[in-house]
Design a protein around this motif. Structure first.
Motif, PDB file in Angstrom:
ATOM      1  N   LEU A   1     -16.416  10.721  12.003  1.00 21.57           N
ATOM      2  CA  LEU A   1     -17.509  11.105  11.103  1.00 21.57           C
ATOM      3  C   LEU A   1     -17.091  12.226  10.172  1.00 21.57           C
ATOM      4  O   LEU A   1     -17.561  12.303   9.041  1.00 21.57           O
ATOM      5  CB  LEU A   1     -18.741  11.524  11.908  1.00 21.57           C
ATOM      6  CG  LEU A   1     -19.459  10.427  12.693  1.00 21.57           C
ATOM      7  CD1 LEU A   1     -20.704  10.996  13.338  1.00 21.57           C
ATOM      8  CD2 LEU A   1     -19.848   9.282  11.778  1.00 21.57           C
ATOM      9  N   SER A   2     -16.215  13.124  10.663  1.00 27.56           N
ATOM     10  CA  SER A   2     -15.887  14.255   9.798  1.00 27.56           C
ATOM     11  C   SER A   2     -14.765  13.937   8.817  1.00 27.56           C
ATOM     12  O   SER A   2     -14.479  14.748   7.960  1.00 27.56           O
ATOM     13  CB  SER A   2     -15.517  15.499  10.597  1.00 27.56           C
ATOM     14  OG  SER A   2     -15.525  15.257  11.953  1.00 27.56           O
ATOM     15  N   ASN A   3     -14.183  12.794   8.920  1.00 30.39           N
ATOM     16  CA  ASN A   3     -13.130  12.443   7.980  1.00 30.39           C
ATOM     17  C   ASN A   3     -13.728  12.282   6.582  1.00 30.39           C
ATOM     18  O   ASN A   3     -14.525  11.394   6.326  1.00 30.39           O
ATOM     19  CB  ASN A   3     -12.501  11.126   8.434  1.00 30.39           C
ATOM     20  CG  ASN A   3     -11.270  10.813   7.633  1.00 30.39           C
ATOM     21  OD1 ASN A   3     -11.096  11.326   6.537  1.00 30.39           O
ATOM     22  ND2 ASN A   3     -10.419   9.979   8.180  1.00 30.39           N
ATOM     23  N   THR A   4     -13.329  13.202   5.698  1.00 32.37           N
ATOM     24  CA  THR A   4     -13.974  13.182   4.385  1.00 32.37           C
ATOM     25  C   THR A   4     -13.450  12.049   3.509  1.00 32.37           C
ATOM     26  O   THR A   4     -14.123  11.615   2.580  1.00 32.37           O
ATOM     27  CB  THR A   4     -13.745  14.503   3.664  1.00 32.37           C
ATOM     28  OG1 THR A   4     -12.375  14.841   3.800  1.00 32.37           O
ATOM     29  CG2 THR A   4     -14.621  15.590   4.209  1.00 32.37           C
ATOM     30  N   SER A   5     -12.247  11.606   3.797  1.00 31.29           N
ATOM     31  CA  SER A   5     -11.695  10.589   2.893  1.00 31.29           C
ATOM     32  C   SER A   5     -12.361   9.242   3.116  1.00 31.29           C
ATOM     33  O   SER A   5     -12.431   8.416   2.210  1.00 31.29           O
ATOM     34  CB  SER A   5     -10.193  10.466   3.102  1.00 31.29           C
ATOM     35  OG  SER A   5      -9.947  10.004   4.403  1.00 31.29           O
TER      36      SER A   5
ATOM     37  N   PHE B   1     -30.586  13.218   6.970  1.00 34.52           N
ATOM     38  CA  PHE B   1     -29.855  13.446   8.207  1.00 34.52           C
ATOM     39  C   PHE B   1     -28.871  14.587   7.978  1.00 34.52           C
ATOM     40  O   PHE B   1     -28.257  14.673   6.920  1.00 34.52           O
ATOM     41  CB  PHE B   1     -29.111  12.174   8.614  1.00 34.52           C
ATOM     42  CG  PHE B   1     -30.033  11.048   8.938  1.00 34.52           C
ATOM     43  CD1 PHE B   1     -30.704  11.021  10.157  1.00 34.52           C
ATOM     44  CD2 PHE B   1     -30.256  10.033   8.039  1.00 34.52           C
ATOM     45  CE1 PHE B   1     -31.570   9.978  10.449  1.00 34.52           C
ATOM     46  CE2 PHE B   1     -31.124   8.995   8.330  1.00 34.52           C
ATOM     47  CZ  PHE B   1     -31.781   8.969   9.539  1.00 34.52           C
ATOM     48  N   PRO B   2     -28.742  15.458   8.955  1.00 27.43           N
ATOM     49  CA  PRO B   2     -27.843  16.592   8.737  1.00 27.43           C
ATOM     50  C   PRO B   2     -26.403  16.104   8.614  1.00 27.43           C
ATOM     51  O   PRO B   2     -26.038  15.076   9.192  1.00 27.43           O
ATOM     52  CB  PRO B   2     -28.049  17.438   9.986  1.00 27.43           C
ATOM     53  CG  PRO B   2     -28.583  16.511  11.002  1.00 27.43           C
ATOM     54  CD  PRO B   2     -29.371  15.489  10.266  1.00 27.43           C
ATOM     55  N   PRO B   3     -25.588  16.805   7.852  1.00 26.45           N
ATOM     56  CA  PRO B   3     -24.183  16.415   7.775  1.00 26.45           C
ATOM     57  C   PRO B   3     -23.482  16.713   9.093  1.00 26.45           C
ATOM     58  O   PRO B   3     -23.952  17.540   9.886  1.00 26.45           O
ATOM     59  CB  PRO B   3     -23.643  17.286   6.645  1.00 26.45           C
ATOM     60  CG  PRO B   3     -24.545  18.462   6.609  1.00 26.45           C
ATOM     61  CD  PRO B   3     -25.889  17.975   7.040  1.00 26.45           C
TER      62      PRO B   3
ATOM     63  N   ASN C   1      -3.179   6.646   7.916  1.00 22.09           N
ATOM     64  CA  ASN C   1      -3.518   7.649   8.917  1.00 22.09           C
ATOM     65  C   ASN C   1      -4.935   7.475   9.435  1.00 22.09           C
ATOM     66  O   ASN C   1      -5.267   7.971  10.492  1.00 22.09           O
ATOM     67  CB  ASN C   1      -3.308   9.057   8.354  1.00 22.09           C
ATOM     68  CG  ASN C   1      -4.058   9.243   7.052  1.00 22.09           C
ATOM     69  OD1 ASN C   1      -4.649   8.285   6.557  1.00 22.09           O
ATOM     70  ND2 ASN C   1      -4.032  10.437   6.533  1.00 22.09           N
ATOM     71  N   ILE C   2      -5.758   6.816   8.679  1.00 23.42           N
ATOM     72  CA  ILE C   2      -7.108   6.559   9.178  1.00 23.42           C
ATOM     73  C   ILE C   2      -7.044   5.509  10.258  1.00 23.42           C
ATOM     74  O   ILE C   2      -7.665   5.613  11.298  1.00 23.42           O
ATOM     75  CB  ILE C   2      -8.013   6.033   8.054  1.00 23.42           C
ATOM     76  CG1 ILE C   2      -8.022   7.024   6.912  1.00 23.42           C
ATOM     77  CG2 ILE C   2      -9.409   5.790   8.557  1.00 23.42           C
ATOM     78  CD1 ILE C   2      -8.395   6.391   5.608  1.00 23.42           C
TER      79      ILE C   2
ATOM     80  N   LEU D   1     -18.637   6.303  -5.716  1.00 23.44           N
ATOM     81  CA  LEU D   1     -18.684   6.364  -4.257  1.00 23.44           C
ATOM     82  C   LEU D   1     -19.952   7.017  -3.742  1.00 23.44           C
ATOM     83  O   LEU D   1     -20.313   6.858  -2.589  1.00 23.44           O
ATOM     84  CB  LEU D   1     -17.484   7.164  -3.745  1.00 23.44           C
ATOM     85  CG  LEU D   1     -16.205   6.395  -3.461  1.00 23.44           C
ATOM     86  CD1 LEU D   1     -15.249   7.307  -2.749  1.00 23.44           C
ATOM     87  CD2 LEU D   1     -16.486   5.179  -2.612  1.00 23.44           C
ATOM     88  N   LYS D   2     -20.602   7.795  -4.595  1.00 19.25           N
ATOM     89  CA  LYS D   2     -21.720   8.582  -4.067  1.00 19.25           C
ATOM     90  C   LYS D   2     -22.948   7.741  -3.780  1.00 19.25           C
ATOM     91  O   LYS D   2     -23.879   8.198  -3.145  1.00 19.25           O
ATOM     92  CB  LYS D   2     -22.065   9.708  -5.025  1.00 19.25           C
ATOM     93  CG  LYS D   2     -22.736   9.272  -6.296  1.00 19.25           C
ATOM     94  CD  LYS D   2     -23.134  10.470  -7.144  1.00 19.25           C
ATOM     95  CE  LYS D   2     -23.639   9.985  -8.481  1.00 19.25           C
ATOM     96  NZ  LYS D   2     -23.885  11.038  -9.431  1.00 19.25           N
TER      97      LYS D   2
END
Lengths: 789, 314
Positions: free
Chosen positions: A635-639, A703-705, A3-4, A74-75
């Motif tokens: 950018l907002s895709n958290t996965s 940088f802001p999220p 889906n990405i 991942l962090k």
């Protein structure tokens, strides 16, 4: 995954990308429960076949495994060391005059001087506070013990000591565990990672510095088996990162200076200067500090930088020196070069002979063995801690327990020791405890346990032969070894240098005494202090496995160059012997934190791997003129928390796949979105200020999220032109490039993204995590897995 | 006295030898005189006598007092003045007196309380010698007695004793003018005597009796000593006396504290050591094990690449 890929204007073979999944773990029931896959040459194909059947079921629910060392978190992200040569950058460079560049150079020197000065001040502060507080604590306990020796009730003194220790450590552990967990430990692994190019979250913040300094004071005063030297390196690095930016985001103050340095490339140089200044303040070893930075961060290095770092180191040790001399009431006497002062070794007692060299080497081997044992024990303990003791309140409790047990063990040792020695004329013993000794004598065990570790080291180095008897030293080594091993890795900020030195000095001195007793005539040549020093070097080398810098640090700390050769030989032996069993302590902790750390070289047997196998694919690409809505969605895709996006250009009117024309970072996109640099808006508002590099720097480093940026429905339909902002010439490799080649390029240039191209079409992207996952294990090449931590 | 004589002889001998050789008297530099002296001493001592006599340089002096003394005297102006030789004589006497006092006071150490006055007078003489003040006849003995030769006997002798004095810290126990012991010292001695009398009194019987009865005086003494230690008003006499008393108390009479509380200490420590075991067990059993979610990275795995690997392998 699929889906990405839908959203992406990805034009290459869709059929293949749909069926990907090389990284799918083999954790179905039939497989052995090992978590890292061995890339056996023969098994590769077989595994692939098996996998396709399980793939769908695996993809649905993410696998969970207990924490282990073979993971990549991942962090962690890379730092942007590579210069982003976009049009804004070129423009700014054109505008800058010759004088501007000169001023920059001068301000670099000023920053380095400031770094040295502030690091020295911090070291001085820690030293004085520790000395005062520990003095009060030991005085109270000593008086109590003296009183109860006479009237009975020594168990109350024991409890008092344990409670005092626990109280101090509790404060230290609470601030670390609840406010800034990254400040735990010595901080050297974190700084090592930072200099390697990994962005460890929150590692160079002001808050971390405050917690670190307070934490280290608490843990040393709390009587744990720790030192305050390791944390100095972290503190120096934080100071450097803070000063060079000319502002503090935490305090919300911007001094409007050093704005040019607000990017990772410049910051990294200053952080290495800060680390050097920290070492220099901790050990009084300016050259050792420079070499430490060199050893840890050497992939980005040049001559001028070395010189500047040396300057910072010197300033730092001088500052510490100067302020300590004021504190000791003899201003101008510059003889306190470091936090740990090994004391001066008199030239006749340090003389060594050729026949002693084999002895030293044997001691190096013992140090390597003991160091390996220490590391293995600490490794198991740390795994247990990560898995089971992860709640902050549990961590605080654990630290308090360790403090209480340390006090208890020390007290029991002192209580049952029969080793009494006459008081020396100069009262080198700071807090002599008499206990059951005859009047005028003191308990020899108490000089080792009832003291700050640094003083114990110094007395082991310098006390007269005969001050300690062998049984005392043996017991001390044994208990302190386990205490130190147990302590390292607690949620308190504390270093491992001093405990290692102390353990080594104790058994080294023991060796010296035994040697002297074996040879009846040779009581003179085996000076116990000399062997204590060699033992200390061996033990420290066996635990941390540093080589060049540690040799120089030891030589500088003892102030005796003639020791260079034996110390070097000892450290070499310790490293060789230790590496046979297990890695160095810092490397173990880096691994356990799942940091994608890039070593000097790619794994030796990896030439058959090519960029095609290594890279991540498919890649989320952006068009040169992209719809705002698409960008926001990506950018907002958290996965997929991607950070770099290749920019492609579709040749109009042809069916050819899109060509690569640049690379843009998430942070840049966010700044662009924040300033609403949309094509439509630019047309309507002609007066709009053109975006400058300064706008990017102001947002750096936090940088802001994307969630905080509001984009209205109308704006989603606008277009964004990325041409001006993207890096037009990203580094690329071909698909067939071998892993070591890719690795070398990546490591040497400090890259963050490396685009894999085929005839200028983007086929994949290599990042740090793709490279760091290969490592040479016991069974050949192994692959680490990505995990969410 | 013999020491004095010898040293005097040596000094004069040295003077006598080098003075005529140098020619321009006392203002010689040390290295000069040393060179010259070396020249002379290169001959063996026995032969030196004969050689010196035959040597033309030494000719003017032949009337010797001692049979060994090859060169009886130098011309008038090179001799040390009577005033200086008197000073030297006095110095010798006082030196011997002090040393005579020191030796018997070596054990138990009483070098400060017994010999301070003699040291005072010795110091006075030396100050006279070394002062720049001119004596009668406008002569200063500083140069002629102290600095005329390489050996500098007077200086060496005095500095030895001065070092001894300094090491013993006697200054702390003696009044500035070397008249008497300080009040602190006297008070300490009195307390010490009290304690020792007490020891003597109970020495015969059971030592536990002694420990009980003399405890208060002994403790007072200890406290006094402790306070003097802090004030730096101690000298070797006091330190030694205290050491001996302590040894008597701890070793001979066995009055140290016994190790009696082993059981409570062991109990408390084993309780403390037990805590971490409980802690780790409970966190192992009750704490939820931290799990990591695995992420499946996107990888390109085309059949082509698989084929490639197979090709490479085969």
């Amino acid at each position: 995954m699929a889906n990405i890929t839908k959203k992406v204007s990805w034009s290459s073979r869709a059929d293949e990308s749909g069926a990907t999944g090389e990284g799918t773990p083999l954790l179905n029931g039939s497989e052995q429960p090992r978590h890292s896959r061995q890339i056996g040459r023969l098994s590769t194909v077989d595994l692939e076949e098996e996998m396709t059947s399980d793939e769908d079921s695996l993809r649905g629910r993410p696998k969970e495994i207990p924490h282990n060392e073979k993971l990549l978190s991942l962090k962690f992200e890379s730092l942007d060391y590579d210069n982003i040569e976009n049009q804004l950058f070129l423009e700014e460079e054109r505008r800058m005059s010759y004088m501007g560049f000169r001023c920059l150079e001068i301000s670099r020197w000023v920053v380095c001087g400031l770094i040295g000065f502030l690091t020295g001040l911090i070291a001085c502060f820690i030293d004085i506070v520790v000395e005062e507080l520990a003095g009060i604590k030991y005085q109270v306990v000593k008086e109590n013990i003296e009183r109860f020796t006479e009237v009975g009730g020594l168990s109350i003194s024991l409890i008092l000591w344990a409670v005092l220790n626990s109280a101090f450590v509790m404060v230290g552990a609470i601030i670390v565990a609840f406010f800034e967990p990254i400040a735990a430990g010595s901080g050297i692994p974190q700084i090592k990672c930072y200099l390697n190019g990994v962005k460890i979250p929150r590692v160079v913040r002001l808050k971390t510095l405050v917690v670190k300094v307070c934490g280290v004071i608490c843990s040393v005063v709390g009587g744990l088996a720790v030192g305050k030297e390791g944390p100095m390196i972290h503190s120096g690095a934080v100071v450097a990162a803070g000063v060079s930016q000319g502002r503090s985001t935490s305090l919300k103050r911007d001094f409007k200076i050093f704005e040019y340095f607000r990017r990772d490339t410049e910051k990294r140089d200053f952080v290495s200067a800060g680390a050097a200044a920290g070492v220099s303040a901790a050990f009084g070893a300016p050259v050792g500090g420079v070499l430490f930075s060199l050893e840890e961060g050497a992939s980005f290095w040049n001559q001028m930088l070395t010189w500047r770092i040396f300057f910072a180191s010197m300033i730092s040790t001088f500052t510490l020196n100067f302020f300590l001399s004021i504190y000791h009431n003899n201003p101008g006497d510059l003889s306190n070069p470091g936090l740990i002062n090994f004391g001066r070794f008199e030239s006749d007692s340090v003389a060594y002979n050729l026949y002693e060299i084999p002895l030293f080497i044997a001691m190096g081997a013992i140090g390597g063995l003991l160091g390996a044992l220490f590391n293995v024990l600490n490794y198991w303990l740390t795994i247990f801690r990560i898995r089971y003791v992860h709640r902050p309140c549990l961590q605080v409790m654990e630290a308090m327990l360790v403090a209480a047990v340390t006090a208890t063990v020390s007290f029991t040792m002192i209580y049952f020791s029969n080793d009494c020695q006459p008081l020396g004329p100069e009262h080198t013993e700071e807090y002599p405890l008499q206990l059951f000794c005859a009047d005028g004598e003191y308990n020899s065990m108490a000089t080792a346990f009832f003291n700050t570790p640094e003083r114990s080291v110094r007395s082991l180095f310098h006390n007269q032969p005969g001050t300690y008897n062998p049984l005392t030293l043996g017991l001390f080594t044994l208990t302190y070894f386990f205490l130190a091993c147990w302590t390292y890795g607690l949620a308190v900020s504390a270093g491992v240098f001093i405990p290692s030195l102390l353990i080594g000095a104790a058994w080294g001195r023991l060796c010296g005494i035994l040697l002297a007793s074996i040879t009846s005539t040779g009581s003179i040549w085996a000076d116990p202090g000399k062997y204590a020093l060699i033992g200390a070097a061996a033990q420290l080398g066996g635990i941390v496995r540093m080589t060049l810098s540690l040799t120089v640090i030891m030589v500088e700390a003892t102030g005796n160059v003639t020791y260079g050769l034996p110390i070097m030989l000892v450290l070499m032996t310790a490293k060789i012997v230790g590496d046979y069993f297990v890695e160095g302590l810092y490397d173990i902790h880096i691994k356990l934190q799942s940091v994608p750390f890039l070593h000097w070289e790619a794994p030796a047997t990896s030439h058959w791997l090519t960029a095609r196998e290594v890279m991540s694919s498919p890649v989320t690409c952006l068009n040169r003129i992209e719809k705002v809505g698409t960008i926001v969605d990506i950018l907002s895709n958290t996965s997929t928390n991607h950070n770099g996006f290749p920019v492609v250009m579709q040749v109009t009117g042809s069916d050819e796949p899109a060509k690569l024309c640049g690379l843009i970072l998430r942070s840049q996109l966010i700044v662009l979105l924040k300033h609403k640099v949309f094509v439509e808006l630019a047309r309507s508002r002609l007066t709009q200020r053109k975006l400058q590099l300064k706008d990017f720097r102001d947002a750096y480093p936090r940088f802001p999220p994307i969630q905080s940026i509001h984009v209205s429905q109308d704006e989603r339909e606008c277009m964004m032109d990325l041409t001006e902002f993207m890096n037009a010439t990203p580094y690329t490799v071909l698909q067939e490039t071998s892993l070591p080649r890719v690795f070398k390029l990546f490591r040497a240039l400090g890259l963050r993204h490396l685009v894999v191209v085929d005839d200028n079409r983007v086929v994949g992207l290599v990042t740090r995590k793709d490279l760091a996952r290969y490592h040479l294990g016991k069974h050949g090449l192994e692959e680490l897995q990505l995990a969410q931590t | 006295m013999s020491l004095y004589k010898n040293s005097y002889f040596l000094v004069s001998l040295v003077f006598h030898i080098y003075a005529p050789v140098s020619g321009d008297g006392v203002n010689l530099t040390v290295s000069d005189s040393a060179d010259k002296l070396k020249e002379i001493r290169s001959l063996s001592p026995a032969a030196a006598a004969a050689a010196a006599i035959s040597s033309p340089v030494f000719k003017p002096a032949v009337d010797s007092i001692f049979s060994l003394n090859l060169l009886s005297s130098f011309p008038e102006d090179l001799e040390i003045s009577d005033y200086c030789s008197d000073l030297l004589h006095i110095f010798g006497q006082r030196y011997v007196a002090y040393v005579n006092c020191l030796v018997p006071a070596a054990r138990p150490v009483k070098v400060c309380q017994n010999c301070f006055s003699r040291y005072g007078s010795l110091k006075e003489t030396y100050q006279n010698i070394s002062s720049d003040q001119m004596g009668p006849g406008n002569v200063s003995c500083k140069d002629s007695l102290l600095r005329s030769d390489r050996l500098m006997v007077v200086y060496l002798l005095y500095s030895n004793l001065k070092e001894l004095w300094g090491k013993s810290n006697c200054d702390n126990c003696i009044t500035e003018d070397f008249h008497s012991l300080t009040n602190d010292t006297l008070y300490f001695m009195a307390t010490l005597n009290q304690t020792l009398t007490c020891f003597e009194k109970y020495q015969q019987g059971n030592h536990t009796e002694l420990c009980k009865n003399c405890k208060s005086t002994y403790r007072d003494l200890n406290q006094l000593y402790g306070s003097m230690e802090k004030n730096h008003t101690m000298c070797i006499d006091i330190e030694d006396a205290m050491n001996m008393t302590r040894r008597l108390w701890s070793k001979n009479f066995n009055c140290s504290f016994p190790r009696e509380e082993t059981v409570p200490v062991i109990a408390v420590s084993s309780f403390m050591l037990f805590l971490p075991i409980i802690f780790y067990l409970s966190s192992f059993l009750h704490s939820e094990q931290k799990k990591r979610k695995l992420i499946h990275p996107k990888r390109a795995r085309s059949y082509a690449s698989l084929m490639n690997i197979q090709d490479k392998l085969s």
